[in-house]
Design a protein around this motif. Structure first.
Motif, short mmCIF file in Angstrom:
data_model
loop_
_atom_site.label_atom_id
_atom_site.label_comp_id
_atom_site.label_asym_id
_atom_site.label_seq_id
_atom_site.Cartn_x
_atom_site.Cartn_y
_atom_site.Cartn_z
N PRO A 121 0.85 -1.21 0.00
CA PRO A 121 0.00 0.00 0.00
C PRO A 121 0.88 1.25 0.00
CG PRO A 121 -0.82 -1.60 1.59
CD PRO A 121 0.50 -2.13 1.10
N GLY A 122 0.54 2.17 -0.88
CA GLY A 122 1.27 3.43 -0.93
C GLY A 122 2.59 3.37 -1.67
N GLN A 123 2.91 2.24 -2.30
CA GLN A 123 4.23 2.10 -2.93
C GLN A 123 4.45 3.15 -4.03
OE1 GLN A 123 5.43 -1.92 -3.61
NE2 GLN A 123 6.82 -1.42 -5.28
N ASP B 76 11.64 7.11 7.91
CA ASP B 76 11.98 7.86 6.71
C ASP B 76 13.28 7.33 6.11
OD1 ASP B 76 9.75 9.40 7.04
OD2 ASP B 76 10.80 11.10 7.95
N VAL B 77 13.25 7.01 4.82
CA VAL B 77 14.41 6.46 4.14
C VAL B 77 14.52 7.04 2.73
CG1 VAL B 77 14.38 4.29 5.42
CG2 VAL B 77 13.11 4.46 3.28
N ASP B 78 15.72 6.91 2.18
CA ASP B 78 15.97 7.34 0.80
C ASP B 78 15.79 6.19 -0.19
OD1 ASP B 78 17.06 10.03 1.58
OD2 ASP B 78 18.58 8.77 2.53
N THR C 141 7.78 9.30 2.13
CA THR C 141 9.17 9.43 2.58
C THR C 141 9.76 8.16 3.18
OG1 THR C 141 8.40 10.24 4.74
CG2 THR C 141 8.87 11.90 3.03
N GLY C 142 9.04 7.03 3.12
CA GLY C 142 9.61 5.83 3.70
C GLY C 142 8.62 4.71 3.89
N VAL C 143 8.70 4.02 5.03
CA VAL C 143 7.83 2.90 5.33
C VAL C 143 7.13 3.15 6.67
CG1 VAL C 143 9.15 1.20 4.01
CG2 VAL C 143 9.72 1.61 6.41
N ARG C 144 5.95 2.59 6.79
CA ARG C 144 5.15 2.78 8.01
C ARG C 144 4.80 1.42 8.61
NH1 ARG C 144 0.50 6.65 7.00
NH2 ARG C 144 2.18 8.13 7.50
N THR C 145 5.09 1.26 9.88
CA THR C 145 4.64 0.10 10.62
C THR C 145 3.55 0.53 11.59
OG1 THR C 145 6.15 0.30 12.50
CG2 THR C 145 6.99 -0.81 10.52
N GLY D 61 2.57 -0.19 5.12
CA GLY D 61 2.76 0.24 3.74
C GLY D 61 3.85 1.28 3.62
N PHE D 62 3.91 1.88 2.42
CA PHE D 62 4.88 2.92 2.16
C PHE D 62 4.24 4.29 2.39
CE2 PHE D 62 7.74 0.55 -1.13
CZ PHE D 62 7.81 -0.53 -0.27
#
Length: 544
Positions: free
Chosen positions: A155-157, A372-374, A362-366, A358-359
């Protein structure tokens, strides 16, 4: 071209120019068959062409992970390390293609999208993505077992504004992680290989783990000239012995049960194979961990203690210790994986505790936090063994769909043919030792058996070969019975298709071992290729 081949049509179409496809082409040449290889990539090498991510390395020792069919080839290729890297294995396969002048019959950039059996003239019509159709009497699917990446969409990719890298489709020029914040999704063999190298350069690495894996150290090192010379000198014996073993590697371990010796002897034996490095010797230290859950619990406890030693942090270690039997999911091999997870710039995110939602842009969400990642690295695995051919979906007699058949159950005869699909051979297909063995040995077994079967048909002037439904049913039942007597059904994994939604549940590799499987092949060949129906065409073959 054989005398039974119509003008404009090949004897054999080989799908894939990896290790299996190259050997099949070389074998066809020696038999005087007109063969062409259709390869979707822009180079040869198959798995080792596509999987060029950082840390990609074989988990079978390089001295065993190679062809045995040519004595000069064995002696002239000088492996550099105990476990070869992806670039070295790719260079080896490219050398084989050049040494035997195979490239002139390999069509690169030929992505096979359909294959249909024409019952009227006993031919396969194979179509590539550019619309070109190629016709041949026989098709050999050398499509690989780990060559169809799992199609993962989070989700959100599409909203993520950074870079997404798939381990199985790594950019040819690599990627610079210096100073970057990185999320690695997946802690199977690929994720375990990638993480230590990425962590050396990245500012921060989040390792997203859903299911922990057992991993043992490779203890990789440079091969000395003395070691290589000694190995080459005994290659004939080494190769013969490999064909009689469980995993296709001469491990030289005794045939002893875990419970035939004292607990102290068990621990000492496992420590010895653990310190040697790699999975092959460890899995065969005793003869019963794969078939006896009690024995498996012993090696699982041993490996759990090694994880605790390597990590040092008790809380982190417990999150890294699997709860499935050793070997029921792929036993991984690493260089400093557990040690990497203790670095200040690395954080384990346990998705069993905090599921991935999902994404974000700015990154991934748990469920617990946003990270936040590049860069996000997808090390999410493959639609293994059946996936590559299911993607093509050959149609056999009466227009029957192979995908449809395998969606119900991955049935086959010996992992070599599927009833209802004449003249279609599957190298290391489902219900053969395949990926649960040294793949080069498994490939050579299949290619050589196919060659014998084709020669047997040619001697009788026949051009149609197919597995009988009865033989397929018996082999499929036998493979399931063997698997049921092991620990493999006790875990969900890509071994049984559990990583792909809707995929039929069955242990895909044959677990009777390379040696037991070879004995079956020899017996079947000696009995006139029992289980294969070999016949002529129903009518004269028209021109293609």
């Amino acid at each position: 071209m054989t005398e039974n081949t119509a003008p404009g049509r090949h004897d054999v179409i080989i799908i894939g120019a990896g290790a299996a496809g190259l050997y099949m082409l070389h074998t066809c040449r020696r038999m005087g068959l007109d063969a062409v290889v259709l390869e979707r990539g822009d180079g040869v090498g198959g798995t080792w062409y596509w999987n060029r991510y950082p840390g990609a390395r074989c988990d079978v020792e390089s001295l065993d992970y190679s062809y045995s069919f040519d004595e000069d080839l064995q002696r002239e290729w000088r492996w550099a390390e105990k476990y070869a890297t992806q670039p070295e294995i790719l260079a080896y396969l490219e050398h084989v293609a050049d040494r035997f002048d195979l490239r002139r019959d390999i069509r690169l950039g030929a992505d096979v999208v359909a294959a249909d059996f024409d019952e009227a003239d006993g031919a396969w019509r194979v179509r590539t993505a550019d619309g070109r159709e190629t016709t041949a009497t026989w098709v050999v699917a050398a499509t690989g077992v780990l060559s169809a990446p799992k199609r993962t969409r989070f989700p959100g990719q599409d909203d993520f504004t950074g870079t997404v890298l798939n381990s199985a489709r790594w950019p040819a020029g690599g990627h610079d992680f210096t100073g970057k914040r990185v999320a690695v999704i997946g802690t199977g063999s690929t994720g375990i290989q990638i993480t230590p190298l990425v962590a050396q350069d990245a500012a921060k690495v989040f390792v997203l783990q859903r299911t922990p894996s057992f991993s043992v150290p490779a203890h990789n090192r440079t091969l000395t000239d003395e070691e290589f010379t000694a190995a080459v000198a005994r290659y004939p014996e080494r190769r013969r012995t490999a064909r009689t073993t469980l995993l296709g590697v001469d491990t030289r371990n005794p045939d002893v049960s875990t419970f035939d010796v004292s607990e102290e002897e068990v621990q000492a034996a496992y420590r010895k194979t653990f310190d040697y490095g790699g999975p092959m010797k460890l899995l065969t230290t005793f003869n019963d961990p794969i078939v006896d859950k009690r024995a498996n619990d012993v090696v699982a406890a041993f490996l759990a203690d090694r994880i605790r030693e390597r990590v040092g942090d008790p809380g982190l270690a417990e999150r890294l210790i699997p709860d499935h039997p050793v070997g029921a999911r792929r036993l991984c091999v690493d260089t400093d994986y557990y040690e990497t997870l203790t670095r200040d710039n690395v954080e384990l995110v346990d998705l069993r505790e905090t599921p991935l939602l999902g994404f974000t842009p700015t990154g991934v969400r748990t469920s617990a936090a946003d990270h936040d990642v590049d860069v996000i690295v997808l090390a999410t695995g493959f639609d293994a063994i059946t996936g590559p051919l299911r993607g093509i979906d050959p149609h056999g007699r009466g227009g029957a769909s192979l995908r449809g058949k395998w969606d119900a159950y991955p049935a086959s005869y010996l992992g070599l043919m599927v009833a209802g699909f004449p003249n279609l051979f599957t190298v290391t297909g489902p219900l053969s030792p395949s990926v649960n063995s040294n793949m080069f040995v498994a490939i050579e077994q299949h290619v050589e058996f196919i060659a014998k079967l084709l020669a047997h048909a040619a001697e009788r002037g026949h051009t149609v070969i197919e597995a009988t439904p009865e033989a397929e049913e018996r082999w499929t039942a036998h493979a399931a019975e063997v698997a049921a007597g092991t620990v493999f059904p006790l875990a969900d994994s890509w071994y049984n298709g559990a990583n792909i939604a809707g995929k039929a549940g069955a242990v895909l590799p044959y677990l009777g071992g390379i040696g037991g499987y070879q004995a079956r092949l020899d017996e079947i060949a000696a009995d006139g290729f029992r289980g294969f129906e070999i016949a002529g065409l129903p009518a004269a073959a028209p021109s293609a």
